[in-house]
Design a protein around this motif. Structure first.
Motif, PDB file in Angstrom:
ATOM      1  N   ALA A 125       3.147  -1.322  19.030  1.00  0.00           N
ATOM      2  CA  ALA A 125       2.827  -0.187  18.170  1.00  0.00           C
ATOM      3  C   ALA A 125       1.450  -0.311  17.551  1.00  0.00           C
ATOM      4  O   ALA A 125       0.969  -1.414  17.289  1.00  0.00           O
ATOM      5  N   ASN A 126       0.860   0.850  17.331  1.00  0.00           N
ATOM      6  CA  ASN A 126      -0.306   0.981  16.454  1.00  0.00           C
ATOM      7  C   ASN A 126       0.272   1.315  15.091  1.00  0.00           C
ATOM      8  O   ASN A 126       0.512   2.477  14.776  1.00  0.00           O
ATOM      9  N   LEU A 127       0.558   0.292  14.299  1.00  0.00           N
ATOM     10  CA  LEU A 127       1.282   0.495  13.044  1.00  0.00           C
ATOM     11  C   LEU A 127       0.429   1.232  12.016  1.00  0.00           C
ATOM     12  O   LEU A 127      -0.768   0.949  11.893  1.00  0.00           O
ATOM     13  N   PRO A 128       1.023   2.168  11.281  1.00  0.00           N
ATOM     14  CA  PRO A 128       0.282   2.808  10.184  1.00  0.00           C
ATOM     15  C   PRO A 128      -0.229   1.734   9.226  1.00  0.00           C
ATOM     16  O   PRO A 128       0.539   0.912   8.725  1.00  0.00           O
ATOM     17  N   TYR A 129      -1.532   1.699   8.994  1.00  0.00           N
ATOM     18  CA  TYR A 129      -2.141   0.569   8.300  1.00  0.00           C
ATOM     19  C   TYR A 129      -1.671   0.405   6.862  1.00  0.00           C
ATOM     20  O   TYR A 129      -1.660  -0.701   6.338  1.00  0.00           O
ATOM     21  N   ASN A 130      -1.272   1.504   6.221  1.00  0.00           N
ATOM     22  CA  ASN A 130      -0.887   1.389   4.814  1.00  0.00           C
ATOM     23  C   ASN A 130       0.494   0.768   4.626  1.00  0.00           C
ATOM     24  O   ASN A 130       0.839   0.368   3.511  1.00  0.00           O
ATOM     25  N   VAL A 131       1.302   0.679   5.672  1.00  0.00           N
ATOM     26  CA  VAL A 131       2.649   0.090   5.549  1.00  0.00           C
ATOM     27  C   VAL A 131       2.926  -0.917   6.664  1.00  0.00           C
ATOM     28  O   VAL A 131       4.077  -1.216   6.953  1.00  0.00           O
ATOM     29  N   ALA A 132       1.895  -1.442   7.287  1.00  0.00           N
ATOM     30  CA  ALA A 132       2.077  -2.263   8.483  1.00  0.00           C
ATOM     31  C   ALA A 132       2.962  -3.488   8.238  1.00  0.00           C
ATOM     32  O   ALA A 132       3.893  -3.752   9.015  1.00  0.00           O
ATOM     33  N   VAL A 133       2.688  -4.241   7.171  1.00  0.00           N
ATOM     34  CA  VAL A 133       3.454  -5.472   6.934  1.00  0.00           C
ATOM     35  C   VAL A 133       4.919  -5.170   6.596  1.00  0.00           C
ATOM     36  O   VAL A 133       5.825  -5.750   7.212  1.00  0.00           O
TER      37      VAL A 133
END
Length: 285
Positions: A125-133
């Motif tokens: 996935a290209n994880l949404p950066y604001n909630v990646a972790v």
């Protein structure tokens, strides 16, 4: 797969315009517009024809199409109403022979605990950066069948997820990710492959699931120690764990019982060290 099936810059913008979509900074949306990048991600992830792949934040479908061409099945989780509504049609139009192997879950990835079809083998996935972790940690907890994966995240986050003990950026994400898997940097991604181009660099993190440390403490108990140790990063464990243990003296006693120096700091400990500490938390009144 044929280049015609993948989305390039023109196709991405045309789709977005037709849907009236403008990338949302609030949801961390940066759409990949480079076909070579999605091919590279699929290769690096080792996606094979027997794999069921879980994707998060598929957006307009750039990576989805590349995954679907190589995997047995792809399940994508999308929170955006418009994007979730449009993606099945994009898949059917561009990969009609594989459309029956695609499933979309319209939901918040942080709340998903069940998926249609067989359990997923890999997360790509290209994880949404604001909630990646939090998304990564939630999915590793919710789906033990995920044996490996490759995620694209902000470069700084990639460093934290893969940092070893003693590193300057070693912290909560590093330890919690290590509870589930061995993680490593798997490359860098330039800004120009996205629309809109982000203000930060991106990195790939590959992970392979492994068993957590052998311990009588459960995951929540171990993670509670981790959170406490890094809440006051510059303090020694005797001071940082005082609230967790009940007092500085109790924290020191727990450290000594766990064979961890009370004068150490959180960034010096492995996940196994934190697990031993969790086993020796003093009883609370």
């Amino acid at each position: 797969m044929s280049a015609e099936a993948l989305l390039g810059p023109a196709e991405v913008r045309e789709l977005a315009a037709a849907l009236g979509v403008r990338p949302s900074k609030q949801r961390g949306q940066n759409f990949v517009i480079d076909a070579n990048t999605v091919r590279r991600i699929v290769r690096a992830a080792g996606v094979g024809e027997s794999d069921t792949v879980l994707e998060v934040g598929p957006g307009l479908g750039s990576l989805t199409l590349a995954l679907l061409a190589g995997a047995d099945r792809v399940v994508a989780i999308e929170i955006d109403d418009t994007l979730a509504g449009a993606l099945p049609a994009t898949v059917a139009a561009r990969l009609p022979a594989r459309a029956d192997r695609f499933a979309l879950v319209h939901a918040d990835a942080l709340r998903v605990t069940e998926l249609p079809g067989p359990p997923p083998d890999a997360l790509v996935a290209n994880l949404p950066y604001n909630v990646a972790v939090p998304v990564l940690l939630h999915l590793l907890a919710a789906f033990p069948s995920l044996r490996r994966g490759l995620v694209m995240v902000q470069s700084e986050v990639a460093d934290r997820l893969t940092a070893p003990p003693g590193s300057r950026v070693y912290g909560v994400p590093s330890v919690k990710a290590a509870w589930y898997a061995d993680a490593r940097r798997a490359g860098a991604i330039g800004r120009t492959v996205f629309w809109p181009a982000p203000n930060v660099d991106s990195g790939l993190v590959a992970f392979t699931r492994r068993e957590p440390p052998a311990t009588t403490a459960d995951r929540a108990e171990v993670f509670a120690v981790v959170d406490a140790a890094f809440a006051q990063r510059r303090k020694t464990l005797r001071a940082a764990l005082a609230g967790w243990a009940g007092s500085p003296a109790a924290a020191e006693a727990a450290c000594r019982a766990a064979d961890v120096p009370p004068t150490a700091r959180g960034e010096q400990l492995t996940v196994a060290d934190f697990a031993r500490l969790a086993e020796h938390r003093p009883p609370r009144p």
